[in-house]
Enzyme design. Structure first.
Site, PDB file in Angstrom:
ATOM      1  N   ALA A 273      -7.811   4.536 -13.640  1.00  0.00           N
ATOM      2  CA  ALA A 273      -7.785   4.371 -12.183  1.00  0.00           C
ATOM      3  C   ALA A 273      -6.529   3.645 -11.697  1.00  0.00           C
ATOM      4  CB  ALA A 273      -9.033   3.623 -11.722  1.00  0.00           C
TER       5      ALA A 273
ATOM      6  N   THR B  32      -9.590  -1.770   2.105  1.00  0.00           N
ATOM      7  CA  THR B  32      -9.281  -2.116   0.727  1.00  0.00           C
ATOM      8  C   THR B  32      -9.667  -3.568   0.459  1.00  0.00           C
ATOM      9  OG1 THR B  32      -7.583  -1.974  -0.992  1.00  0.00           O
ATOM     10  CG2 THR B  32      -6.863  -2.804   1.160  1.00  0.00           C
TER      11      THR B  32
ATOM     12  N   ALA C 196     -17.192  -2.818 -14.797  1.00  0.00           N
ATOM     13  CA  ALA C 196     -18.431  -2.743 -14.026  1.00  0.00           C
ATOM     14  C   ALA C 196     -18.255  -3.367 -12.646  1.00  0.00           C
ATOM     15  CB  ALA C 196     -19.574  -3.441 -14.781  1.00  0.00           C
TER      16      ALA C 196
ATOM     17  N   SER D  56       0.822  -1.211   0.000  1.00  0.00           N
ATOM     18  CA  SER D  56       0.000   0.000   0.000  1.00  0.00           C
ATOM     19  C   SER D  56       0.860   1.268   0.000  1.00  0.00           C
ATOM     20  CB  SER D  56      -0.913   0.019   1.228  1.00  0.00           C
ATOM     21  OG  SER D  56      -1.584   1.254   1.332  1.00  0.00           O
TER      22      SER D  56
ATOM     23  N   LYS E 173     -14.293  -4.369   1.283  1.00  0.00           N
ATOM     24  CA  LYS E 173     -15.110  -3.164   1.162  1.00  0.00           C
ATOM     25  C   LYS E 173     -16.614  -3.426   1.310  1.00  0.00           C
ATOM     26  CE  LYS E 173     -11.896  -0.472  -1.655  1.00  0.00           C
ATOM     27  NZ  LYS E 173     -11.723   0.373  -2.847  1.00  0.00           N
TER      28      LYS E 173
END
Length: 283
Positions: free
Chosen positions: A224, A67, A129, A20, A71
């Site tokens: 992203a 994360t 999606a 991370s 979630k």
């Protein structure tokens, strides 16, 4: 950073978490503002989510980022869910003051995009999606996108997400189709958003979802993925003379929103961005 008996702890839970970029980003912000806080990453197995929340409450931890893969699963152990997070159906930030869950992924993405262009009244094409697409698409609708077209390999999944967003009442025009049809939508698009993992390290040579020859110069292209910073899609956007928006900006702004939720203070964006750049070895 000096850890003292009074230090407030916030952190990240997920599995895995060792790679991370959030700890250096947040700890740089706390240092800059001379705040007695420290940010720590915790590797938590899915079977231990409830005990992790109970333990965090007992230890007076102030907040968590959440994360993959927690979630959605974490939501059942919270006392309250923010309205937008409830619509999205996923949480990435927890404030232990009232054990409330938020989702800052979408706001991170729209703030990154709005550095380049306003979202209001724009035609947006979203590839993917999954969870990231869901969070970002709800916020695109909330920020006034005129139309959203959801493209995915599994068209049924895109259709289901489109129906959920329509049901929210945030937007009146939304479409869904196969990602293989992306080129037929790009000519009318103002913004292209890629939420798929294509090009993510170590698969940096993946085929991009779109090529430069199908992009116009006015197109805003947001990926992203932030590792690497310049993904295969961003490279194509630059080649086309289009306007690139880097995934690191979404990470930055979602982190800044979490920071504000936990501390009530405005995050030092420049300091956080510099820390991210150093972590990613950006010039």
């Amino acid at each position: 950073m000096k850890i003292k008996g009074s230090t407030n702890i916030v952190g990240l839970i997920g599995h895995p978490v060792e790679h991370s970029f959030s700890p250096p980003m947040h700890n740089a912000a706390f240092d800059k503002l001379n705040m007695d806080y420290a940010y720590v990453a915790f590797d938590v197995d899915s079977n231990n989510l409830k005990s992790a929340i109970d333990g965090a409450k007992s230890l007076n931890i102030k907040g968590f980022n959440v994360t993959i893969p927690h979630k959605i699963g974490i939501m059942q152990f919270l006392d309250e869910i923010d309205e937008v997070a409830s619509l999205i159906g996923a949480v990435n930030t927890i404030d232990f003051k009232n054990l409330k869950g938020y989702n800052t992924d979408g706001i991170g993405a729209v703030r990154a995009i709005e550095e380049v262009t306003n979202i209001k009244n724009k035609n947006v094409v979203v590839a993917g999606a999954g969870g990231a697409s869901r969070a970002i698409s709800f916020y695109l609708a909330r920020y006034g996108a005129d139309t959203i077209t959801l493209l995915n390999r599994n068209v049924d999944r895109a259709m289901n997400l489109a129906e959920d967003i329509l049901d929210s009442g945030l937007i009146t025009e939304i479409k869904s189709d196969s990602i293989s049809e992306i080129n037929s939508y790009l000519s009318d698009a103002d913004i292209l958003v890629d939420t798929t993992p294509r090009g993510m390290h170590p698969h940096t040579d993946d085929e991009p979802i779109a090529r430069a020859e199908n992009m116009q110069e006015d197109l805003v292209v947001f990926d992203a993925v932030y590792n690497p910073n310049e993904t295969v899609l961003i490279k194509e956007a630059i080649k086309a003379g289009a306007k690139p928006v880097y995934g690191i900006k979404m990470l930055l702004y979602q982190g800044a929103e979490s920071f504000k939720i936990w501390t009530g203070r405005k995050a030092p964006i420049d300091v956080m961005e510099k820390a991210l750049g150093e972590t990613l070895n950006l010039e």
